[in-house]
Design a protein around this motif. Structure first.
Motif, PDB file in Angstrom:
ATOM      1  N   ASP A 147      53.326  32.557  33.996  1.00 29.29           N
ATOM      2  CA  ASP A 147      51.420  32.527  34.007  1.00 29.29           C
ATOM      3  C   ASP A 147      50.582  31.669  33.117  1.00 29.29           C
ATOM      4  OD1 ASP A 147      51.101  35.377  35.577  1.00 29.29           O
ATOM      5  OD2 ASP A 147      52.101  36.071  34.058  1.00 29.29           O
TER       6      ASP A 147
ATOM      7  N   ARG B 183      48.621  34.574  43.701  1.00 29.00           N
ATOM      8  CA  ARG B 183      48.392  35.621  42.712  1.00 29.00           C
ATOM      9  C   ARG B 183      47.770  35.403  40.961  1.00 29.00           C
ATOM     10  NH1 ARG B 183      52.966  35.890  44.966  1.00 29.00           N
ATOM     11  NH2 ARG B 183      54.263  36.446  43.238  1.00 29.00           N
ATOM     12  N   LYS B 184      46.297  36.047  41.354  1.00 26.44           N
ATOM     13  CA  LYS B 184      45.633  35.923  39.982  1.00 26.44           C
ATOM     14  C   LYS B 184      45.717  37.063  39.842  1.00 26.44           C
ATOM     15  CE  LYS B 184      43.927  30.944  41.189  1.00 26.44           C
ATOM     16  NZ  LYS B 184      45.243  30.814  40.697  1.00 26.44           N
ATOM     17  N   THR B 185      45.227  37.746  38.017  1.00 28.34           N
ATOM     18  CA  THR B 185      44.981  38.518  37.745  1.00 28.34           C
ATOM     19  C   THR B 185      43.539  38.294  36.428  1.00 28.34           C
ATOM     20  OG1 THR B 185      46.900  39.186  37.661  1.00 28.34           O
ATOM     21  CG2 THR B 185      45.614  40.616  36.150  1.00 28.34           C
TER      22      THR B 185
ATOM     23  N   LYS C 186      43.859  39.956  49.001  1.00 26.91           N
ATOM     24  CA  LYS C 186      42.838  41.007  47.877  1.00 26.91           C
ATOM     25  C   LYS C 186      42.333  40.232  46.987  1.00 26.91           C
ATOM     26  CE  LYS C 186      44.902  44.655  45.144  1.00 26.91           C
ATOM     27  NZ  LYS C 186      46.475  44.789  44.600  1.00 26.91           N
TER      28      LYS C 186
ATOM     29  N   TYR D 157      40.620  34.209  34.679  1.00 26.52           N
ATOM     30  CA  TYR D 157      42.414  34.574  35.144  1.00 26.52           C
ATOM     31  C   TYR D 157      43.414  34.040  34.781  1.00 26.52           C
ATOM     32  CZ  TYR D 157      40.810  30.865  38.118  1.00 26.52           C
ATOM     33  OH  TYR D 157      40.241  29.776  38.827  1.00 26.52           O
ATOM     34  N   THR D 158      44.526  35.051  34.630  1.00 27.57           N
ATOM     35  CA  THR D 158      45.422  34.284  34.914  1.00 27.57           C
ATOM     36  C   THR D 158      46.212  33.868  36.263  1.00 27.57           C
ATOM     37  OG1 THR D 158      46.838  36.254  34.826  1.00 27.57           O
ATOM     38  CG2 THR D 158      46.426  35.060  32.651  1.00 27.57           C
ATOM     39  N   SER D 159      46.691  32.878  36.331  1.00 27.79           N
ATOM     40  CA  SER D 159      47.795  32.365  37.627  1.00 27.79           C
ATOM     41  C   SER D 159      49.536  32.291  37.815  1.00 27.79           C
ATOM     42  CB  SER D 159      47.228  30.873  38.598  1.00 27.79           C
ATOM     43  OG  SER D 159      45.669  31.093  38.148  1.00 27.79           O
TER      44      SER D 159
ATOM     45  N   ASP E  83      40.271  42.238  44.182  1.00 28.88           N
ATOM     46  CA  ASP E  83      39.570  43.427  43.214  1.00 28.88           C
ATOM     47  C   ASP E  83      39.432  42.591  42.098  1.00 28.88           C
ATOM     48  OD1 ASP E  83      39.629  45.830  41.781  1.00 28.88           O
ATOM     49  OD2 ASP E  83      41.679  46.521  41.810  1.00 28.88           O
TER      50      ASP E  83
ATOM     51  N   SER F 256      44.492  37.231  45.862  1.00 28.47           N
ATOM     52  CA  SER F 256      45.840  37.191  46.008  1.00 28.47           C
ATOM     53  C   SER F 256      45.474  36.679  47.632  1.00 28.47           C
ATOM     54  CB  SER F 256      47.089  38.530  46.827  1.00 28.47           C
ATOM     55  OG  SER F 256      46.799  39.442  47.738  1.00 28.47           O
TER      56      SER F 256
ATOM     57  N   GLY G 171      42.555  43.091  37.773  1.00 32.96           N
ATOM     58  CA  GLY G 171      42.419  43.649  38.900  1.00 32.96           C
ATOM     59  C   GLY G 171      43.073  41.690  40.133  1.00 32.96           C
ATOM     60  N   GLU G 172      42.837  41.746  40.963  1.00 28.55           N
ATOM     61  CA  GLU G 172      44.171  40.639  41.333  1.00 28.55           C
ATOM     62  C   GLU G 172      43.774  40.506  42.393  1.00 28.55           C
ATOM     63  OE1 GLU G 172      48.590  41.028  41.563  1.00 28.55           O
ATOM     64  OE2 GLU G 172      48.225  41.106  43.785  1.00 28.55           O
TER      65      GLU G 172
END
Length: 166
Positions: free
Chosen positions: A112, A84-86, A48, A98-100, A50, A58, A55-56
């Protein structure tokens, strides 16, 4: 590479013979990420993407080389992990943060940590500066630093070979 105990961050810098837009595409498309993101001996498949604040991203990273498989098994870690990162900041083509989610470490509660990537023209190329929060201990911070340095070296090889999205 600079590790700053005062701010608990790690900074890695590389200069590449390309444009900011090319680095941006390699960092922000599934094809680009899959071409260089993983450390040597691993592969990445994006599930994913986004690309917007909140957004994310993955992806699944899998150990594929015998040495990495042996290391993962010896450390009690799975051969494949979903990460997953945001996204926090998305400023094309100059800044990405991004945060991981570190949720794969045996015996450690998930947490995170932030990564900031700055992409700046420099001379005939591009300077990429990656600043990351340190992880929960020195050993994992060193693993993170070695892995990210290797990834940036892989990014350079993809750029030099003219691979990835144009």
């Amino acid at each position: 590479m600079t590790i700053s105990p005062e701010t608990k961050t790690v900074r890695i810098e590389r200069t590449y013979a390309t444009t900011p837009e090319h680095v941006w595409r390699l960092w922000t498309t599934g094809e680009g990420i899959e071409s260089w993101w993983s450390p040597d001996g691993f592969t990445v498949v994006v599930g994913k993407l986004d690309l917007r604040p909140g957004g994310e991203l993955s992806y699944t990273m899998t150990a594929t080389a015998p040495e990495q498989i042996a290391f993962m098994e010896g450390a009690g870690l799975p051969l494949s992990t979903e990460s997953r990162k945001t996204f926090v900041d998305v400023e094309k083509p100059a800044r990405l943060s991004y945060t991981s989610l570190a949720d794969f470490i045996p015996g450690v509660e998930p947490y995170d940590f932030l990564t900031v990537v700055e992409i700046r023209p420099e001379g005939d190329g591009v300077r990429v500066t990656m600043t990351m929060d340190a992880m929960h201990d020195e050993e994992w911070t060193q693993r993170l630093t070695a892995g990210r340095a290797n990834e940036l070296d892989n990014l350079g090889r993809v750029i030099d070979a003219g691979e990835g999205p144009a």
